[in-house]
Motif scaffolding. Structure first.
Motif, mmCIF file in Angstrom:
data_model
loop_
_atom_site.group_PDB
_atom_site.id
_atom_site.type_symbol
_atom_site.label_atom_id
_atom_site.label_comp_id
_atom_site.label_asym_id
_atom_site.label_seq_id
_atom_site.Cartn_x
_atom_site.Cartn_y
_atom_site.Cartn_z
ATOM 1 N N SER A 1 17.613 1.835 12.437
ATOM 2 C CA SER A 1 17.936 0.568 13.109
ATOM 3 C C SER A 1 18.527 -0.443 12.124
ATOM 4 O O SER A 1 19.404 -1.223 12.493
ATOM 5 C CB SER A 1 16.708 -0.003 13.817
ATOM 6 N N ALA B 1 22.092 0.645 11.673
ATOM 7 C CA ALA B 1 22.874 0.293 12.867
ATOM 8 C C ALA B 1 23.196 -1.197 12.872
ATOM 9 O O ALA B 1 24.315 -1.605 13.211
ATOM 10 C CB ALA B 1 22.122 0.695 14.132
ATOM 11 N N ALA B 2 22.220 -2.022 12.486
ATOM 12 C CA ALA B 2 22.448 -3.469 12.442
ATOM 13 C C ALA B 2 23.506 -3.813 11.395
ATOM 14 O O ALA B 2 24.382 -4.656 11.642
ATOM 15 C CB ALA B 2 21.139 -4.202 12.158
ATOM 16 N N ALA C 1 25.883 -1.852 10.353
ATOM 17 C CA ALA C 1 27.164 -1.375 10.872
ATOM 18 C C ALA C 1 27.754 -2.391 11.846
ATOM 19 O O ALA C 1 28.954 -2.686 11.797
ATOM 20 C CB ALA C 1 26.992 -0.012 11.539
ATOM 21 N N ARG C 2 26.922 -2.934 12.726
ATOM 22 C CA ARG C 2 27.398 -3.951 13.683
ATOM 23 C C ARG C 2 27.855 -5.202 12.936
ATOM 24 O O ARG C 2 28.880 -5.810 13.281
ATOM 25 C CB ARG C 2 26.293 -4.293 14.681
ATOM 26 N N LEU C 3 27.092 -5.606 11.916
ATOM 27 C CA LEU C 3 27.456 -6.784 11.134
ATOM 28 C C LEU C 3 28.792 -6.561 10.433
ATOM 29 O O LEU C 3 29.661 -7.432 10.436
ATOM 30 C CB LEU C 3 26.366 -7.116 10.110
ATOM 31 N N GLU C 4 28.973 -5.382 9.850
ATOM 32 C CA GLU C 4 30.212 -5.078 9.153
ATOM 33 C C GLU C 4 31.395 -5.140 10.109
ATOM 34 O O GLU C 4 32.449 -5.691 9.785
ATOM 35 C CB GLU C 4 30.122 -3.694 8.491
ATOM 36 N N VAL C 5 31.232 -4.608 11.309
ATOM 37 C CA VAL C 5 32.301 -4.656 12.310
ATOM 38 C C VAL C 5 32.627 -6.111 12.666
ATOM 39 O O VAL C 5 33.795 -6.504 12.739
ATOM 40 C CB VAL C 5 31.910 -3.843 13.564
ATOM 41 N N GLY C 6 31.587 -6.920 12.863
ATOM 42 C CA GLY C 6 31.805 -8.320 13.215
ATOM 43 C C GLY C 6 32.474 -9.110 12.100
ATOM 44 O O GLY C 6 33.412 -9.891 12.342
#
Length: 158
Positions: free
Chosen positions: A4, A7-8, A10-15
């Protein structure tokens, strides 16, 4: 690191990547230039924004701080000086040396650019409420603080 957490991140990097791509896009840069009346190339604008938060610095310290070649800094400074956005001032500790400092006109230019960026952000984030914007700002400022804490000390930065 847990799944998790990964995953968090990864989401932060995308944002973060999306925000950088947006701010660096040709369309956004052109719109900021139109609204602010500032047509400086991105590298010179970043240098001017650096001076808005940094103390006056020697050219060699600017190059070291920003990890760019002295000849590159000198070229960028030439236009900023010609436009009276930065100026050379004597080093108070060594009168033989000059430093570079932002002028009032430079600060006004940075203020206009930042205002234009905020206006664009307001338009694209019009559906977000104040609490959501505060939360996003808090998180991005924490990311910035962590990134800066992980960097070696730089001369002339506050």
């Amino acid at each position: 690191m847990s799944h998790s957490d990964q995953a968090a991140l990864a989401r932060l990097e995308v944002g973060v990547s999306a925000a950088v791509r947006w701010s660096e896009s040709r369309h956004v840069k052109a719109e900021v230039a139109r609204r602010s009346g500032c047509d400086l190339p991105g590298s010179e604008l970043r240098l001017l924004e650096h001076f808005d938060v940094a103390e006056p610095m020697r050219v060699s310290d600017i190059a070291e701080c920003l990890h760019i070649d002295m000849s590159t800094v000198s070229l960028q400074l030439r236009r900023l000086r010609a436009d009276h956005l930065v100026e050379r001032i004597p080093d108070p500790d060594d009168r033989r040396v000059t430093m570079v400092a932002i002028t009032d006109a430079g600060r006004a230019t940075v203020a206009r650019v930042r205002s234009a960026r905020r206006a664009l952000l307001q338009e694209i984030l019009s559906g977000a409420g104040p609490a959501e914007l505060d939360r996003a700002a808090d998180i991005l400022l924490r990311v910035q603080a962590h990134m800066l804490a992980g960097m070696p000390a730089r001369p002339g930065t506050p």
